[in-house]
Write a protein that holds these residues in place. Structure first.
Motif, PDB file in Angstrom:
ATOM      1  N   GLY A  88      -7.086   1.089  14.741  1.00  0.00           N
ATOM      2  CA  GLY A  88      -7.768   0.787  13.498  1.00  0.00           C
ATOM      3  C   GLY A  88      -7.959   1.912  12.503  1.00  0.00           C
ATOM      4  O   GLY A  88      -8.464   2.962  12.836  1.00  0.00           O
ATOM      5  N   THR A  89      -7.526   1.684  11.275  1.00  0.00           N
ATOM      6  CA  THR A  89      -7.834   2.557  10.147  1.00  0.00           C
ATOM      7  C   THR A  89      -8.318   1.640   9.028  1.00  0.00           C
ATOM      8  O   THR A  89      -8.264   0.416   9.156  1.00  0.00           O
ATOM      9  CB  THR A  89      -6.587   3.343   9.671  1.00  0.00           C
ATOM     10  OG1 THR A  89      -5.578   2.414   9.247  1.00  0.00           O
ATOM     11  CG2 THR A  89      -6.038   4.215  10.794  1.00  0.00           C
ATOM     12  N   SER A  90      -8.755   2.218   7.947  1.00  0.00           N
ATOM     13  CA  SER A  90      -9.326   1.412   6.865  1.00  0.00           C
ATOM     14  C   SER A  90      -8.325   0.446   6.236  1.00  0.00           C
ATOM     15  O   SER A  90      -8.707  -0.580   5.680  1.00  0.00           O
ATOM     16  CB  SER A  90      -9.900   2.334   5.783  1.00  0.00           C
ATOM     17  OG  SER A  90      -8.882   3.176   5.259  1.00  0.00           O
ATOM     18  N   ASP A  91      -7.025   0.787   6.324  1.00  0.00           N
ATOM     19  CA  ASP A  91      -6.039  -0.068   5.666  1.00  0.00           C
ATOM     20  C   ASP A  91      -5.147  -0.842   6.647  1.00  0.00           C
ATOM     21  O   ASP A  91      -4.159  -1.444   6.251  1.00  0.00           O
ATOM     22  CB  ASP A  91      -5.156   0.760   4.724  1.00  0.00           C
ATOM     23  CG  ASP A  91      -4.357   1.824   5.467  1.00  0.00           C
ATOM     24  OD1 ASP A  91      -4.554   1.967   6.689  1.00  0.00           O
ATOM     25  OD2 ASP A  91      -3.556   2.513   4.814  1.00  0.00           O
ATOM     26  N   THR A  92      -5.501  -0.849   7.943  1.00  0.00           N
ATOM     27  CA  THR A  92      -4.668  -1.531   8.943  1.00  0.00           C
ATOM     28  C   THR A  92      -4.513  -3.018   8.634  1.00  0.00           C
ATOM     29  O   THR A  92      -3.403  -3.555   8.631  1.00  0.00           O
ATOM     30  CB  THR A  92      -5.258  -1.359  10.359  1.00  0.00           C
ATOM     31  OG1 THR A  92      -5.288   0.026  10.689  1.00  0.00           O
ATOM     32  CG2 THR A  92      -4.393  -2.090  11.383  1.00  0.00           C
ATOM     33  N   TYR A  93      -5.633  -3.685   8.380  1.00  0.00           N
ATOM     34  CA  TYR A  93      -5.574  -5.127   8.127  1.00  0.00           C
ATOM     35  C   TYR A  93      -4.710  -5.433   6.899  1.00  0.00           C
ATOM     36  O   TYR A  93      -3.853  -6.319   6.936  1.00  0.00           O
ATOM     37  CB  TYR A  93      -6.980  -5.689   7.925  1.00  0.00           C
ATOM     38  CG  TYR A  93      -6.965  -7.174   7.609  1.00  0.00           C
ATOM     39  CD1 TYR A  93      -6.830  -8.121   8.617  1.00  0.00           C
ATOM     40  CD2 TYR A  93      -7.056  -7.626   6.285  1.00  0.00           C
ATOM     41  CE1 TYR A  93      -6.794  -9.477   8.324  1.00  0.00           C
ATOM     42  CE2 TYR A  93      -7.019  -8.973   5.990  1.00  0.00           C
ATOM     43  CZ  TYR A  93      -6.888  -9.902   7.006  1.00  0.00           C
ATOM     44  OH  TYR A  93      -6.840 -11.239   6.705  1.00  0.00           O
ATOM     45  N   SER A  94      -4.927  -4.694   5.822  1.00  0.00           N
ATOM     46  CA  SER A  94      -4.162  -4.919   4.595  1.00  0.00           C
ATOM     47  C   SER A  94      -2.674  -4.673   4.827  1.00  0.00           C
ATOM     48  O   SER A  94      -1.820  -5.426   4.336  1.00  0.00           O
ATOM     49  CB  SER A  94      -4.666  -4.006   3.474  1.00  0.00           C
ATOM     50  OG  SER A  94      -6.002  -4.288   3.164  1.00  0.00           O
ATOM     51  N   THR A  95      -2.354  -3.627   5.591  1.00  0.00           N
ATOM     52  CA  THR A  95      -0.954  -3.294   5.874  1.00  0.00           C
ATOM     53  C   THR A  95      -0.246  -4.445   6.558  1.00  0.00           C
ATOM     54  O   THR A  95       0.857  -4.845   6.163  1.00  0.00           O
ATOM     55  CB  THR A  95      -0.862  -2.042   6.768  1.00  0.00           C
ATOM     56  OG1 THR A  95      -1.432  -0.933   6.075  1.00  0.00           O
ATOM     57  CG2 THR A  95       0.590  -1.723   7.117  1.00  0.00           C
ATOM     58  N   TYR A  96      -0.875  -5.003   7.580  1.00  0.00           N
ATOM     59  CA  TYR A  96      -0.212  -6.067   8.347  1.00  0.00           C
ATOM     60  C   TYR A  96      -0.304  -7.429   7.672  1.00  0.00           C
ATOM     61  O   TYR A  96       0.469  -8.332   7.970  1.00  0.00           O
ATOM     62  CB  TYR A  96      -0.732  -6.073   9.786  1.00  0.00           C
ATOM     63  CG  TYR A  96      -0.186  -4.873  10.524  1.00  0.00           C
ATOM     64  CD1 TYR A  96       1.112  -4.875  11.010  1.00  0.00           C
ATOM     65  CD2 TYR A  96      -0.934  -3.706  10.647  1.00  0.00           C
ATOM     66  CE1 TYR A  96       1.652  -3.762  11.626  1.00  0.00           C
ATOM     67  CE2 TYR A  96      -0.402  -2.584  11.259  1.00  0.00           C
ATOM     68  CZ  TYR A  96       0.895  -2.622  11.747  1.00  0.00           C
ATOM     69  OH  TYR A  96       1.441  -1.504  12.344  1.00  0.00           O
ATOM     70  N   LYS A  97      -1.240  -7.562   6.732  1.00  0.00           N
ATOM     71  CA  LYS A  97      -1.249  -8.777   5.911  1.00  0.00           C
ATOM     72  C   LYS A  97      -0.037  -8.759   4.990  1.00  0.00           C
ATOM     73  O   LYS A  97       0.645  -9.772   4.813  1.00  0.00           O
ATOM     74  CB  LYS A  97      -2.546  -8.859   5.092  1.00  0.00           C
ATOM     75  CG  LYS A  97      -2.662 -10.160   4.288  1.00  0.00           C
ATOM     76  CD  LYS A  97      -3.997 -10.251   3.579  1.00  0.00           C
ATOM     77  CE  LYS A  97      -4.068  -9.251   2.434  1.00  0.00           C
ATOM     78  NZ  LYS A  97      -5.280  -9.435   1.598  1.00  0.00           N
ATOM     79  N   TYR A  98       0.255  -7.585   4.428  1.00  0.00           N
ATOM     80  CA  TYR A  98       1.462  -7.432   3.602  1.00  0.00           C
ATOM     81  C   TYR A  98       2.715  -7.645   4.449  1.00  0.00           C
ATOM     82  O   TYR A  98       3.695  -8.235   3.991  1.00  0.00           O
ATOM     83  CB  TYR A  98       1.504  -6.030   2.972  1.00  0.00           C
ATOM     84  CG  TYR A  98       0.606  -5.857   1.768  1.00  0.00           C
ATOM     85  CD1 TYR A  98       0.616  -6.776   0.722  1.00  0.00           C
ATOM     86  CD2 TYR A  98      -0.240  -4.759   1.674  1.00  0.00           C
ATOM     87  CE1 TYR A  98      -0.200  -6.604  -0.381  1.00  0.00           C
ATOM     88  CE2 TYR A  98      -1.067  -4.581   0.563  1.00  0.00           C
ATOM     89  CZ  TYR A  98      -1.042  -5.509  -0.458  1.00  0.00           C
ATOM     90  OH  TYR A  98      -1.854  -5.343  -1.550  1.00  0.00           O
TER      91      TYR A  98
END
Length: 255
Positions: A120-130
């Motif tokens: 987990g990092t702050s942008d993990t969710y956004s990265t994998y949503k993209y």
């Protein structure tokens, strides 16, 4: 340790597979392989490695001879462990209809993404949503495949002269894309210089979205009209075929 790395590479055992076999994270595998001596590994992980390579102590690593029989033994141990993996069951994904190599690939993808979410990092969710959106667009936008291959080649995962899709198109795309990357990384491009081009990019997207919205409104309008003409209030399993035919008829009237 260099010999061990050579053996793993020759056997085609990826860091992901080894991580799953040993029950550790992929980053931990990198840490293990950077150690000077296998005997410095945690005892349980070291013994699992010895079991995989069919040896009893670290000194035997230098005497390992890779032949067909050895590869089969390693595969049996490795795949036997993978077959007991709980990834597919835990995530309720049915793999039975897939070929073995497809199952392994999907398992690796799920494992890596799950590992990234755990770390987990702050942008993990956004990265994998993209990434999800990227995957969904693969079948409709061929250039997305070319982008993937370009970076796979750049990272050394794929040979630079490998062309599994449209060779001519890939060659042209990679050449143009590489020129753009050189400009991007070389500092020859600035936000000020590219502002007008980015404005055109935004306008093109907005136009496409407007066209998509307009088309959606047209379909909804045709659907409402079709239901009205047929005397229905909604689309059901029983009337779906009839309603869709009526929608097509209504749209053809306007051509």
């Amino acid at each position: 340790m260099e010999k061990l790395n050579e053996i793993l590479q020759e056997l085609g055992i990826s860091k992901v597979k080894l991580a799953k076999y040993l029950g550790v994270s992929r980053q931990m595998i990198y840490n293990y392989l950077e150690m000077e001596d296998v005997n410095k590994w945690p005892k349980d992980k070291k013994m699992k490695l010895f079991n995989l390579l069919d040896i009893k102590e670290a000194s035997e690593i230098n005497n390992i001879k890779i032949d067909t029989e050895f590869i089969k033994k390693v595969d049996m141990v490795l795949n036997g462990d993978l077959s007991s993996s709980t990834i597919s069951h835990a995530d309720n994904i049915e793999f039975k209809e897939l070929k073995p190599r497809e199952q392994d690939l999907l398992n690796d993808i799920i494992y890596i993404i799950k590992e990234r979410f755990i770390e987990g990092t702050s942008d993990t969710y956004s990265t994998y949503k993209y990434l999800l959106n990227f995957i969904q667009g693969l079948e409709n936008v061929k250039e997305l495949k070319y982008i993937m291959v370009y970076f796979d080649k750049l990272l050394g995962f794929v040979k630079p002269e490998e062309f599994l899709f449209n060779e001519e198109e890939q060659f042209i795309f990679e050449s143009i894309f590489h020129s753009a990357m050189i400009l991007y990384r070389g500092g020859g491009a600035s936000k000020t210089r590219l502002a007008e081009q980015h404005k055109k990019f935004v306008m093109e997207i907005e136009q496409k979205n407007e066209e998509k919205l307009s088309r959606t409104e047209e379909i909804n309008s045709a659907k409402i009209q079709a239901l009205r003409e047929l005397g229905y209030t909604e689309i059901t399993k029983e009337n779906a075929s009839e309603v869709l035919s009526k929608i097509a008829e209504i749209e053809s009237r306007e051509v």
